[in-house]
Write an enzyme that holds these catalytic residues in place. Structure first.
Site, PDB file in Angstrom:
ATOM      1  N   HIS A  99       1.728  -6.330   0.228  1.00  0.00           N
ATOM      2  CA  HIS A  99       0.519  -6.430   1.061  1.00  0.00           C
ATOM      3  C   HIS A  99      -0.306  -5.137   0.968  1.00  0.00           C
ATOM      4  O   HIS A  99      -1.524  -5.179   0.793  1.00  0.00           O
ATOM      5  CB  HIS A  99       0.950  -6.712   2.511  1.00  0.00           C
ATOM      6  CG  HIS A  99      -0.177  -6.841   3.490  1.00  0.00           C
ATOM      7  ND1 HIS A  99      -0.474  -8.033   4.124  1.00  0.00           N
ATOM      8  CD2 HIS A  99      -1.062  -5.934   3.962  1.00  0.00           C
ATOM      9  CE1 HIS A  99      -1.510  -7.830   4.935  1.00  0.00           C
ATOM     10  NE2 HIS A  99      -1.881  -6.568   4.864  1.00  0.00           N
ATOM     11  N   GLU A 100       0.388  -3.990   1.064  1.00  0.00           N
ATOM     12  CA  GLU A 100      -0.332  -2.704   1.059  1.00  0.00           C
ATOM     13  C   GLU A 100      -0.883  -2.372  -0.329  1.00  0.00           C
ATOM     14  O   GLU A 100      -1.975  -1.822  -0.446  1.00  0.00           O
ATOM     15  CB  GLU A 100       0.558  -1.570   1.573  1.00  0.00           C
ATOM     16  CG  GLU A 100       1.130  -1.776   2.985  1.00  0.00           C
ATOM     17  CD  GLU A 100       0.119  -2.196   4.038  1.00  0.00           C
ATOM     18  OE1 GLU A 100      -1.077  -1.862   3.913  1.00  0.00           O
ATOM     19  OE2 GLU A 100       0.522  -2.906   4.983  1.00  0.00           O
ATOM     20  N   CYS A 121      -2.663  -9.097   9.263  1.00  0.00           N
ATOM     21  CA  CYS A 121      -3.173  -7.811   8.782  1.00  0.00           C
ATOM     22  C   CYS A 121      -3.899  -7.110   9.917  1.00  0.00           C
ATOM     23  O   CYS A 121      -4.670  -7.748  10.640  1.00  0.00           O
ATOM     24  CB  CYS A 121      -4.130  -8.057   7.618  1.00  0.00           C
ATOM     25  SG  CYS A 121      -4.884  -6.559   6.976  1.00  0.00           S
ATOM     26  N   LEU A 122      -3.657  -5.816  10.054  1.00  0.00           N
ATOM     27  CA  LEU A 122      -4.319  -5.052  11.119  1.00  0.00           C
ATOM     28  C   LEU A 122      -5.844  -5.121  10.990  1.00  0.00           C
ATOM     29  O   LEU A 122      -6.556  -5.005  11.980  1.00  0.00           O
ATOM     30  CB  LEU A 122      -3.883  -3.583  11.070  1.00  0.00           C
ATOM     31  CG  LEU A 122      -2.405  -3.297  11.389  1.00  0.00           C
ATOM     32  CD1 LEU A 122      -2.084  -1.835  11.097  1.00  0.00           C
ATOM     33  CD2 LEU A 122      -2.088  -3.650  12.829  1.00  0.00           C
ATOM     34  N   GLN A 165      -7.778   1.209   4.946  1.00  0.00           N
ATOM     35  CA  GLN A 165      -7.800   0.744   6.342  1.00  0.00           C
ATOM     36  C   GLN A 165      -8.175   1.850   7.329  1.00  0.00           C
ATOM     37  O   GLN A 165      -8.397   1.580   8.501  1.00  0.00           O
ATOM     38  CB  GLN A 165      -6.442   0.137   6.725  1.00  0.00           C
ATOM     39  CG  GLN A 165      -6.198  -1.172   5.993  1.00  0.00           C
ATOM     40  CD  GLN A 165      -4.891  -1.800   6.434  1.00  0.00           C
ATOM     41  OE1 GLN A 165      -3.823  -1.366   6.019  1.00  0.00           O
ATOM     42  NE2 GLN A 165      -4.967  -2.800   7.298  1.00  0.00           N
ATOM     43  N   HIS A 197      -4.009  -4.083  -0.797  1.00  0.00           N
ATOM     44  CA  HIS A 197      -5.122  -3.403  -0.120  1.00  0.00           C
ATOM     45  C   HIS A 197      -5.801  -2.364  -1.015  1.00  0.00           C
ATOM     46  O   HIS A 197      -7.022  -2.268  -1.020  1.00  0.00           O
ATOM     47  CB  HIS A 197      -4.630  -2.668   1.138  1.00  0.00           C
ATOM     48  CG  HIS A 197      -4.711  -3.479   2.395  1.00  0.00           C
ATOM     49  ND1 HIS A 197      -5.896  -4.011   2.857  1.00  0.00           N
ATOM     50  CD2 HIS A 197      -3.766  -3.811   3.305  1.00  0.00           C
ATOM     51  CE1 HIS A 197      -5.664  -4.662   4.000  1.00  0.00           C
ATOM     52  NE2 HIS A 197      -4.378  -4.569   4.293  1.00  0.00           N
ATOM     53  N   GLY A 246       2.716  -1.473   8.188  1.00  0.00           N
ATOM     54  CA  GLY A 246       2.241  -0.747   7.026  1.00  0.00           C
ATOM     55  C   GLY A 246       0.744  -0.555   7.105  1.00  0.00           C
ATOM     56  O   GLY A 246       0.057  -1.255   7.868  1.00  0.00           O
TER      57      GLY A 246
HETATM   58 ZN   LIG Z   1      -3.324  -5.458   5.801  1.00  0.00          ZN
END
Ligand SMILES: [Zn+2]
Length: 174
Positions: free
Chosen positions: A136-137, A94-95, A52, A140, A47
Site C-alpha cells: 500500500h505504501e 487509507c488515511l 501523505q 503511494h 503506515g
Molecule cells: Zn494510504
C-alpha cells in the site's frame, strides 16, 4: 517534528511519482520524524508515505503493530519490492481517503529492499498485514491509491463519496 495532518484524496501530490532520495541528510531525517508523528497522531494508521504529508519523496514508514516484541516503526527510503508470492484479498482503507474501505487483492508475502535512516541497506520480509501495508505504501510513492485496485462496480458505489472528498481537497497545496 510535527504532526502535519494527512494530505487527502484530491490533493495532486498523492498522484505524483515521488522522487528518489539521493542523500540522507537532516531534511530527510526531519521528514521521517514528521511522518511518524503524523502516523501516530492518526487513528488506526499502520503506515504512511511521504506524499501523505505533502512531500513527494520515496520514503515510507510503517508500524504494523505485529505481536512480536520488536514492534518498532520501520522507515524505508527508496523501497522496492524484490520478491513476492501468493495472493490474498482483504479489506483496506487509507488515511488519505477517510471512511472509504474496499477489498484489495495483494501479494500475501513480499520482500522489500531499501535503505534505513542510517544509510544502511535493509531487507524486510512481510507476510499478511505487513505485506499489505508495504504494498500500500509503495503504491503511494508511485502515485497509486488503493481505490485504483477496486472493481468497477465498487468504484461506482463509491463515486459520490469519493467526489465529495476530492472536491474538498482539490487545489489545496499540501
Ligand atoms: Zn494510504
Amino acid at each position: 517534528m510535527a504532526n502535519l495532518g494527512i494530505t487527502k484524496y484530491g490533493n495532486a501530490v498523492l498522484r505524483k511519482v515521488a522522487e528518489p532520495v539521493d542523500e540522507i541528510d537532516d531534511e530527510i531525517r526531519k521528514i521521517a520524524g514528521d511522518m511518524l508523528d503524523t502516523l501516530y497522531g492518526s487513528t488506526d494508521g499502520v503506515g504512511i508515505a511521504a506524499p501523505q504529508i505533502g512531500v513527494s519523496k520515496r520514503i515510507i514508514a510503517i508500524d504494523a503493530n505485529t505481536s512480536d516484541d520488536s514492534a518498532k516503526p520501520i522507515v524505508i527510503i527508496n523501497p522496492e519490492i524484490v520478491e513476492y508470492s501468493g495472493e490474498i484479498k482483504e479489506q483496506e482503507g487509507c488515511l488519505s481517503i477517510p471512511e472509504v474501505k474496499g477489498d484489495v487483492k495483494r501479494f500475501e508475502k513480499v520482500v522489500v529492499e531499501g535503505i534505513d535512516l542510517d544509510g544502511n541497506k535493509v531487507r524486510i520480509e512481510g507476510t499478511d498485514l505487513l505485506a499489505r501495508v508495504l504494498q500500500h505504501e509503495i503504491d503511494h510513492i508511485n502515485g497509486i491509491l488503493f481505490i485504483d485496485h477496486l472493481s468497477r462496480l465498487k468504484m461506482q458505489l463509491l463515486k459520490n463519496q469519493l467526489r465529495k472528498i476530492e472536491q474538498e481537497h482539490k487545489g489545496v497545496e499540501s
